[in-house]
Design a protein around this motif. Structure first.
Motif, PDB file in Angstrom:
ATOM      1  N   LEU A 293       0.870  -1.148  -0.028  1.00 49.30           N
ATOM      2  CA  LEU A 293       0.069   0.093  -0.204  1.00 49.30           C
ATOM      3  C   LEU A 293       0.970   1.258   0.052  1.00 49.30           C
ATOM      4  CD1 LEU A 293      -2.832  -1.133   2.405  1.00 49.30           C
ATOM      5  CD2 LEU A 293      -2.857  -0.928   0.134  1.00 49.30           C
ATOM      6  N   PRO A 294       0.776   2.315  -0.969  1.00 46.57           N
ATOM      7  CA  PRO A 294       1.361   3.438  -0.961  1.00 46.57           C
ATOM      8  C   PRO A 294       1.130   4.399   0.244  1.00 46.57           C
ATOM      9  CG  PRO A 294      -0.558   3.730  -2.445  1.00 46.57           C
ATOM     10  CD  PRO A 294      -0.426   2.253  -1.809  1.00 46.57           C
ATOM     11  N   GLY A 295       2.189   5.080   0.425  1.00 43.77           N
ATOM     12  CA  GLY A 295       2.031   6.225   1.670  1.00 43.77           C
ATOM     13  C   GLY A 295       3.289   7.091   1.809  1.00 43.77           C
ATOM     14  N   ALA A 296       3.073   8.177   2.443  1.00 49.18           N
ATOM     15  CA  ALA A 296       4.367   8.956   2.583  1.00 49.18           C
ATOM     16  C   ALA A 296       5.530   8.359   3.312  1.00 49.18           C
ATOM     17  CB  ALA A 296       3.837  10.057   3.437  1.00 49.18           C
ATOM     18  N   TRP A 297       6.761   8.827   3.094  1.00 50.99           N
ATOM     19  CA  TRP A 297       8.018   8.392   3.459  1.00 50.99           C
ATOM     20  C   TRP A 297       7.981   7.913   5.090  1.00 50.99           C
ATOM     21  CZ3 TRP A 297      10.662  11.341   6.666  1.00 50.99           C
ATOM     22  CH2 TRP A 297      10.235  12.850   6.783  1.00 50.99           C
ATOM     23  N   TYR A 298       7.500   9.079   5.476  1.00 50.88           N
ATOM     24  CA  TYR A 298       7.473   8.823   7.053  1.00 50.88           C
ATOM     25  C   TYR A 298       6.520   7.867   7.843  1.00 50.88           C
ATOM     26  CZ  TYR A 298       3.377  11.824   7.524  1.00 50.88           C
ATOM     27  OH  TYR A 298       2.042  12.337   7.341  1.00 50.88           O
ATOM     28  N   GLU A 299       5.513   7.409   6.917  1.00 46.97           N
ATOM     29  CA  GLU A 299       4.428   6.375   7.190  1.00 46.97           C
ATOM     30  C   GLU A 299       5.117   5.143   6.920  1.00 46.97           C
ATOM     31  OE1 GLU A 299       1.006   7.891   5.281  1.00 46.97           O
ATOM     32  OE2 GLU A 299       0.445   9.076   7.297  1.00 46.97           O
ATOM     33  N   ARG A 300       6.168   4.757   6.238  1.00 47.92           N
ATOM     34  CA  ARG A 300       6.813   3.532   5.738  1.00 47.92           C
ATOM     35  C   ARG A 300       8.080   3.274   6.317  1.00 47.92           C
ATOM     36  NH1 ARG A 300       2.249   3.629   5.017  1.00 47.92           N
ATOM     37  NH2 ARG A 300       0.821   3.266   3.192  1.00 47.92           N
ATOM     38  N   LEU A 301       8.948   4.343   6.498  1.00 49.27           N
ATOM     39  CA  LEU A 301      10.337   3.949   6.832  1.00 49.27           C
ATOM     40  C   LEU A 301      10.352   3.457   8.146  1.00 49.27           C
ATOM     41  CD1 LEU A 301      12.296   6.906   5.047  1.00 49.27           C
ATOM     42  CD2 LEU A 301      12.613   4.562   4.626  1.00 49.27           C
ATOM     43  N   PRO A 302       9.803   3.905   9.078  1.00 53.00           N
ATOM     44  CA  PRO A 302       9.610   3.028  10.580  1.00 53.00           C
ATOM     45  C   PRO A 302       8.878   1.863  10.377  1.00 53.00           C
ATOM     46  CG  PRO A 302       8.753   5.438  10.703  1.00 53.00           C
ATOM     47  CD  PRO A 302       8.894   5.070   9.303  1.00 53.00           C
ATOM     48  N   HIS A 303       8.983   0.988  11.357  1.00 53.08           N
ATOM     49  CA  HIS A 303       8.288  -0.316  11.355  1.00 53.08           C
ATOM     50  C   HIS A 303       7.103   0.016  12.197  1.00 53.08           C
ATOM     51  CE1 HIS A 303      11.756  -2.076   9.978  1.00 53.08           C
ATOM     52  NE2 HIS A 303      12.354  -2.389  11.146  1.00 53.08           N
ATOM     53  N   PHE A 304       7.010   1.106  13.109  1.00 51.83           N
ATOM     54  CA  PHE A 304       6.120   1.101  14.050  1.00 51.83           C
ATOM     55  C   PHE A 304       5.279   2.678  13.734  1.00 51.83           C
ATOM     56  CE2 PHE A 304       8.666  -2.079  16.014  1.00 51.83           C
ATOM     57  CZ  PHE A 304       7.740  -2.832  16.062  1.00 51.83           C
ATOM     58  N   LYS A 305       4.095   2.830  14.030  1.00 55.41           N
ATOM     59  CA  LYS A 305       3.446   4.044  13.937  1.00 55.41           C
ATOM     60  C   LYS A 305       3.778   4.846  14.853  1.00 55.41           C
ATOM     61  CE  LYS A 305      -0.459   1.712  11.229  1.00 55.41           C
ATOM     62  NZ  LYS A 305      -1.849   1.185  11.510  1.00 55.41           N
ATOM     63  N   MET A 306       3.575   6.226  14.690  1.00 59.56           N
ATOM     64  CA  MET A 306       4.054   7.186  15.928  1.00 59.56           C
ATOM     65  C   MET A 306       2.829   7.179  16.817  1.00 59.56           C
ATOM     66  SD  MET A 306       5.905   9.429  17.238  1.00 59.56           S
ATOM     67  CE  MET A 306       5.693  10.590  18.323  1.00 59.56           C
ATOM     68  N   GLY A 307       1.764   7.138  16.414  1.00 58.16           N
ATOM     69  CA  GLY A 307       0.352   7.126  17.207  1.00 58.16           C
ATOM     70  C   GLY A 307       0.124   6.028  18.316  1.00 58.16           C
ATOM     71  N   PHE A 308       1.227   5.044  18.012  1.00 54.68           N
ATOM     72  CA  PHE A 308       0.973   3.894  18.988  1.00 54.68           C
ATOM     73  C   PHE A 308       2.215   3.612  19.815  1.00 54.68           C
ATOM     74  CE2 PHE A 308      -2.062   3.346  15.474  1.00 54.68           C
ATOM     75  CZ  PHE A 308      -3.328   2.912  15.967  1.00 54.68           C
ATOM     76  N   THR A 309       2.009   3.031  20.873  1.00 55.18           N
ATOM     77  CA  THR A 309       3.272   2.298  21.506  1.00 55.18           C
ATOM     78  C   THR A 309       3.704   1.218  20.750  1.00 55.18           C
ATOM     79  OG1 THR A 309       2.619   3.210  23.619  1.00 55.18           O
ATOM     80  CG2 THR A 309       4.221   1.420  23.659  1.00 55.18           C
ATOM     81  N   PRO A 310       4.898   0.979  20.404  1.00 59.04           N
ATOM     82  CA  PRO A 310       5.235  -0.195  19.596  1.00 59.04           C
ATOM     83  C   PRO A 310       5.215  -1.250  20.398  1.00 59.04           C
ATOM     84  CG  PRO A 310       7.280   1.332  20.083  1.00 59.04           C
ATOM     85  CD  PRO A 310       6.165   2.008  20.656  1.00 59.04           C
TER      86      PRO A 310
END
Length: 446
Positions: A293-310
């Protein structure tokens, strides 16, 4: 030097403190790192709002250590005296569209900075697996993501503003200070308080992420270079229980807004049909989007989302870096320890990092492969395993991650960093009394 403020600054844990506790859920008397394996040896923490307040605090105390986002797993940021948190120094100062740089306060987190950059058409070259970490804390420990062409997070640094041991403000830059600047960026918190950072930017880009399951170790050893170069950023995960990598995460740039095709197989591995977490059996809801699924660079480069505790954070971490030409042999050496390692391990991750010229970077003048271990929180067992791992990696001149757990003695580390003496001299010039040094730095470096 800026003028001092007249505010009555006092640390938490003292009478009439105007400063709040470190974060929600932590008491004033017990401060821990993110994982909970380190309890800091002081409860006296300052939270300055301005650079002038940082200056006042540095001038006031003979000993002081700086806290970032507390994602280190050892005592690199500990102090029995006073701590200074950069949590509130988290502003974006300026975006220079001519020079293609951004200047931020050191305490800002990548997950806070990245959406702003993307909104203005810019991106960073890479991100770590967690976006929850601070910019200054990441660069001083050479924190990294992955990709054969991507340097660690300290590489884009173009300038630093620092409050030095005497309370003065100095600005250092790549353009002005040359190789001296290479010594200052990855500084382990030993030279001053980073208050501002200028980072090089590139145009914003779109990405997609595809995960493959069960890559045979034999395929990895036979096709190492092709596998790690198969995407902009590639990570391989294993628990060392079998002769395979359980997952391969491939993050690729999307050109001209056209998704890259997803091959059903990859060197014997098969494309996942549902989102996966790096740790088998853990729900993937906190992970960044997969399945191409396509998305912005900062939504794909990390393994975990910013809005969640990994994760719960109830874990330990170690990581070792070897030159890329040693990678296959080094990984095979770790695989041979699989039966001993796996009972105490959540997962291991293999990543690549490009060479750089930063004196204390584990990637100094060598393309590098990082072998990462996320352990169950059993220090007694892990403390016995780390010397075995370090012994196996000794022929490959492995360098430990500065912010994670290792048992390698200082005399061995000294042989792995040819610029270590130069850094020590630089640190002594900028902080002659050792105001910013602590037991960790004294034992490991000084």
């Amino acid at each position: 030097m800026q003028n001092k403020t007249n505010r009555n600054l006092s640390p938490t844990g003292q009478t009439n403190s105007r400063l709040t506790s470190l974060s929600t859920g932590l008491s004033d008397s017990i401060i821990t790192n993110w994982a909970g394996n380190i309890q800091f040896t002081t409860d006296k923490v300052y939270f300055p709002d301005t650079v002038a307040e940082v200056q006042e605090l540095v001038q006031k105390h003979d000993k002081l250590k700086v806290l970032g986002s507390r994602h280190c797993f050892n005592r690199i940021a500990d102090s029995p005296d006073y701590l200074l948190s950069t949590k509130r120094l988290n502003k974006i100062i300026s975006l220079d569209t001519q020079a293609h740089t951004v200047t931020v306060e050191g305490g800002i987190k990548y997950g806070e900075l990245a959406p702003y950059l993307h909104e203005h058409g810019y991106a960073l070259h890479n991100l770590a697996s967690l976006p929850h970490i601070s910019v200054a804390g990441s660069i001083i420990t050479a924190t990294h993501g992955s990709g054969v062409g991507n340097g660690n997070l300290a590489v884009p640094v173009q300038a630093l503003e620092m409050v030095l041991a005497d309370g003065s403000i100095s600005t250092f830059s790549k353009e002005k200070d040359g190789d001296l600047f290479n010594g200052l960026v990855v500084n382990l918190g030993a030279v001053g308080v980073i208050t501002k950072v200028t980072l090089a930017l590139e145009p914003a880009y779109q990405m997609q992420q595809v995960v493959y399951e069960n890559l045979p170790l034999a395929q990895f050893t036979a096709n190492f270079q092709e596998i790690v170069a198969a995407g902009y950023s590639v990570s391989l995960f294993t628990d060392w229980r079998h002769n395979s990598f359980t997952e391969v995460w491939i993050k690729s740039k999307i050109n001209n807004n056209h998704n890259n095709s997803v091959a059903p197989a990859f060197f014997g591995a098969t494309a996942a049909t549902q989102p996966l977490h790096p740790i088998a059996g853990v729900p993937a809801e906190n992970c960044t989007e997969q399945l191409g699924l396509p998305g912005a660079w900062y939504e794909r480069l990390p393994h975990f989302k910013m809005g969640f505790t990994p994760s719960s954070g109830v874990e330990l971490q170690s990581e070792y870096f070897v030159a890329s030409h040693y990678a296959v042999d080094a990984i095979q050496a770790i695989a041979n320890l699989g039966e001993q390692i796996s009972p105490y391990l959540f997962v291991s991750e293999i990543r690549t990092i490009a060479a750089d010229n930063l004196w204390l970077s584990p990637c100094y003048q060598q393309p590098t492969v990082a072998i990462h271990f996320t352990w169950k929180q059993d220090w007694l067992a892990v403390s016995k395993l780390l010397p075995l791992i370090e012994k196996e990696l000794a022929p490959f001149q492995a360098r430990p991650h500065w912010g994670k757990l290792f048992t390698m003695p200082a005399e061995v580390i000294a042989t792995r960093y040819e610029k270590l003496d130069a850094f020590k001299n630089l640190a002594l010039q900028l902080d002659p009394t050792g105001k910013f040094r602590n037991e960790y730095l004294n034992q490991t470096i000084f």
